[in-house]
Design a protein around this motif. Sequence first.
Motif, PDB file in Angstrom:
ATOM      1  N   PHE A  41      -7.526 -10.421  -0.963  1.00 52.92           N
ATOM      2  CA  PHE A  41      -6.977  -9.857  -2.196  1.00 52.92           C
ATOM      3  C   PHE A  41      -7.705  -8.554  -2.496  1.00 52.92           C
ATOM      4  CE2 PHE A  41      -5.638 -14.150  -2.359  1.00 52.92           C
ATOM      5  CZ  PHE A  41      -4.530 -14.193  -3.174  1.00 52.92           C
ATOM      6  N   TYR A  88      -0.081 -10.470  -7.912  1.00 53.98           N
ATOM      7  CA  TYR A  88      -0.447  -9.740  -6.703  1.00 53.98           C
ATOM      8  C   TYR A  88       0.779  -9.628  -5.816  1.00 53.98           C
ATOM      9  CZ  TYR A  88      -5.392  -9.970  -7.790  1.00 53.98           C
ATOM     10  OH  TYR A  88      -6.616  -9.802  -8.391  1.00 53.98           O
ATOM     11  N   LYS A 108      -1.974  -8.717   3.212  1.00 55.02           N
ATOM     12  CA  LYS A 108      -2.986  -8.824   2.165  1.00 55.02           C
ATOM     13  C   LYS A 108      -2.249  -8.697   0.842  1.00 55.02           C
ATOM     14  CE  LYS A 108      -4.036  -3.902   2.350  1.00 55.02           C
ATOM     15  NZ  LYS A 108      -5.054  -2.896   2.623  1.00 55.02           N
ATOM     16  N   TYR A 109      -2.921  -9.041  -0.239  1.00 59.19           N
ATOM     17  CA  TYR A 109      -2.306  -8.951  -1.555  1.00 59.19           C
ATOM     18  C   TYR A 109      -2.977  -7.836  -2.349  1.00 59.19           C
ATOM     19  CZ  TYR A 109       0.368 -13.210  -1.013  1.00 59.19           C
ATOM     20  OH  TYR A 109       1.276 -14.152  -0.592  1.00 59.19           O
ATOM     21  N   TYR A 138      -3.239  -5.918  -6.156  1.00 59.90           N
ATOM     22  CA  TYR A 138      -3.074  -6.230  -7.582  1.00 59.90           C
ATOM     23  C   TYR A 138      -1.971  -5.388  -8.186  1.00 59.90           C
ATOM     24  CZ  TYR A 138      -4.297  -6.868 -12.492  1.00 59.90           C
ATOM     25  OH  TYR A 138      -4.266  -7.149 -13.832  1.00 59.90           O
TER      26      TYR A 138
END
Length: 95
Positions: free
Chosen positions: A8, A49, A67-68, A70
């Motif tokens: 994240f 996210y 991937k994440y 925000y």
Amino acid sequence: MKSEDTPFEGGPMDGRVLPVLLGPTGHPPKTYRIPVPDAAGGPPTVLVYRRVPRGHSKRLGLPQGWKYAYDPEGETHRGPRWPWSRTPAPTEPNE
């Protein structure tokens, strides 16, 4: 079900890696929502996210993982925009 450790980036979860369940296509969900309870007992805050590619292969340009990132705005709807679901254009008042 199969899961994958997914990093994240940004927001309160920056730098953390969580196991995320994969869907039938082998990809994690496009959005990941994390409810955070309010200390005062009010409604929980939801962190949103968005899934982004971690990198691309050199030859074909395919994503090499996910991937994440925000999303501070946290929009809830990002699906297809059908012609009948669009908001009409604003009209100017007649003088």
